[in-house]
Design an enzyme around this catalytic site. Structure first.
Site, PDB file in Angstrom:
ATOM      1  N   ASP A   1       0.772  -1.242   0.000  1.00 57.94           N
ATOM      2  CA  ASP A   1       0.000   0.000   0.000  1.00 57.94           C
ATOM      3  C   ASP A   1       0.810   1.302   0.000  1.00 57.94           C
ATOM      4  OD1 ASP A   1      -1.655  -2.133   0.493  1.00 57.94           O
ATOM      5  OD2 ASP A   1      -2.838  -1.150   2.039  1.00 57.94           O
TER       6      ASP A   1
ATOM      7  N   GLU B   1       1.184  -9.144  11.616  1.00 58.55           N
ATOM      8  CA  GLU B   1       0.943  -8.757  10.218  1.00 58.55           C
ATOM      9  C   GLU B   1       2.277  -8.541   9.495  1.00 58.55           C
ATOM     10  OE1 GLU B   1      -1.329  -5.159   9.810  1.00 58.55           O
ATOM     11  OE2 GLU B   1      -1.670  -5.448   7.675  1.00 58.55           O
TER      12      GLU B   1
HETATM   13  C1  GLC Z   1      -3.077  -4.406   3.679  1.00 58.81           C
HETATM   14  C2  GLC Z   1      -1.940  -4.971   2.861  1.00 58.81           C
HETATM   15  C3  GLC Z   1      -2.491  -5.829   1.740  1.00 58.81           C
HETATM   16  C4  GLC Z   1      -3.396  -6.905   2.326  1.00 58.81           C
HETATM   17  C5  GLC Z   1      -4.465  -6.322   3.265  1.00 58.81           C
HETATM   18  C6  GLC Z   1      -5.205  -7.383   4.053  1.00 58.81           C
HETATM   19  O1  GLC Z   1      -3.864  -3.550   2.928  1.00 58.81           O
HETATM   20  O2  GLC Z   1      -1.130  -3.958   2.340  1.00 58.81           O
HETATM   21  O3  GLC Z   1      -1.464  -6.392   0.988  1.00 58.81           O
HETATM   22  O4  GLC Z   1      -4.012  -7.628   1.319  1.00 58.81           O
HETATM   23  O5  GLC Z   1      -3.858  -5.450   4.187  1.00 58.81           O
HETATM   24  O6  GLC Z   1      -4.326  -8.176   4.765  1.00 58.81           O
END
Ligand code: GLC
Length: 426
Positions: free
Chosen positions: A167, A396
């Site tokens: 992101d 995460e």
């Molecule tokens: C964030 C991450 C993305 C992922 C999402 C859900 O937006 O950057 O890659 O898919 O979280 O985990």
């Protein structure tokens, strides 16, 4: 003794997957991400398959049940109402039977489905489920090249940073300067309620994420228009490598199942993508770089997006150079592979995709390196990943210097990747 520890770690990972399981899809984590995410689900299916093959197929089928008529597979499916996430369906307004976002994510489904099929104990079940998914994944791949490569260059562009899955990468900073913020409707973020704001994207970035969203919404989410209308058009080597690998894997699977049309179409997409990828190579960095399609220039930013191409069948000398780059980075980071080069002054060890280690990315890089014969570097990456779990649990993402767990906790795809690192044969 060792296998006892391994079994215990796998049991703890399975616990995380079960906690986040909503029956026919799995959420990434409670609170922060309470819906179904596209590439999370595809990679999670690999972990699910270790204890329930039928459930693993369902994970991907549920995602594809919400594919758009034009072939796009959205990045979020809002199966339920939940106001702990922003932006929700009332902002996207995509007008689908079940609410979804209006952009996509890395196309890892072709890879995942082939791997599920190859490993399946129940081959009849696998053939039946794979056969039904083949034309859907093929339609998604076709959608990519038609809508995101309108000039037929062989590589697709993303039109929103969220599509890359990385992101707030440093890769997008320059192009983001072109994205205005005037007219962004007032909003309240929810992510910062669930995770430390210092580990998340900034407000300036969120304003631009939302400007793009509103811009695409005003164009009626018409994919025939969005690419050329977006001020943000980036060719990300990692994103393309995932699509190329999935196309190649889908081609192999289609051939096995006797679907020659799908096999041929995907084989040629993969080949074309691989030769076009050369344009993104940087000798200076010993890795690939993003291309800004709006300016026609390479982006001066050495991120993990340019290392990920080892997941596809790039030339062996490129893989060797990238393996050396990873080892150079490993000399500076306690845990690898950081999402950005530590030598870059913009590197930030804790802020999301601007430095931290992510296990899904590690998995794909290690998979590609192992397949190409770079077993030592691949092993180094898996070991680093498992050390992070042992030290910091199923987070995460992680600080590559200290190993500190960051972002959301009890994270689904991290748990799935741990199972893969411990059990998956390559
Ligand atoms: C964030 C991450 C993305 C992922 C999402 C859900 O937006 O950057 O890659 O898919 O979280 O985990």
């Amino acid at each position: 003794m060792i296998s006892l520890a391994v079994n215990e770690t796998i049991a703890r990972a399975v616990e995380v997957l079960r906690e986040n399981d909503h029956g026919d899809y799995t959420i990434p984590t409670k609170g922060l991400y309470p819906f179904q995410w596209n590439w999370d689900s595809c990679l999670t299916a690999l972990g699910l398959a270790h204890y329930d093959e039928a459930r693993a197929w369902t994970e991907i089928e549920t995602l594809f049940a919400h594919q758009w008529p034009d072939g796009m597979v959205p990045h979020i499916v809002f199966h339920v109402l939940n106001d702990s996430y922003f932006p929700g369906p009332e902002v996207w307004r995509t007008n689908r039977p079940t609410a979804t976002s209006g952009i996509t994510q890395p196309a890892v489904a072709g890879f995942a489905v082939r791997r599920l099929f190859d490993r399946a104990k129940d081959k009849n079940l696998a053939a039946e489920r794979a056969r039904a998914l083949l034309p859907k994944i093929d339609a998604w791949h076709r959608w990519f090249y038609e809508n995101r490569d309108p000039r037929d260059e062989g590589l697709v562009a993303i039109i929103h940073p969220w599509e890359s899955g990385r992101d707030n990468s440093i890769d997008w900073d320059d192009a983001f300067e072109r994205v205005p913020t005037e007219g962004v409707e007032p909003y309240t973020r929810r992510d910062t309620l669930h995770a430390d704001p210092a580990h998340r994207p900034t407000k300036a970035q969120y304003d631009r994420y939302l400007w793009l969203l509103q811009h695409f919404r005003a164009l009626g989410w018409d994919n025939a228009k969005l690419h050329d209308a977006s001020p943000f058009r980036i060719v990300d080597p990692g994103f393309n490598a995932i699509l190329i690998r999935s196309a190649a894997d889908l081609a192999d699977l289609a051939k096995t199942l006797g679907e020659m049309g799908i096999a041929d179409a995907n084989r040629s997409r993969a080949q074309k993508g691989l030769s076009a990828m050369e344009r993104l190579w940087s000798d200076t960095y010993g890795q690939y770089l993003c291309l800004d399609r709006a300016t026609g220039t390479l982006v001066d930013s050495a991120s993990v997006g340019g290392i990920l191409p080892v997941f596809s069948a790039i030339p062996k000398p490129r893989i060797a150079a990238i393996a050396a780059t990873i080892e150079r980075i490993a000399g500076k980071a306690r845990y690898i592979v950081p999402s950005h080069d530590l030598d870059d002054p913009r590197f930030d060890a804790k802020r999301y995709w601007r430095g931290p280690v992510w296990l899904v990315v590690n998995y794909m890089i290690a998979d590609g390196l192992a397949a190409a014969g770079f077993a030592d570097v691949a092993r180094h990456i898996s070991q680093s990943s498992l050390d992070l779990i042992a030290d910091s649990g199923f987070a995460e993402y992680y600080d590559p210097l200290s190993g500190e767990p960051l972002g959301g906790g009890r994270f689904t795809w991290t748990a799935a990747m741990v199972i893969e690192f411990l059990k998956g044969e390559r």
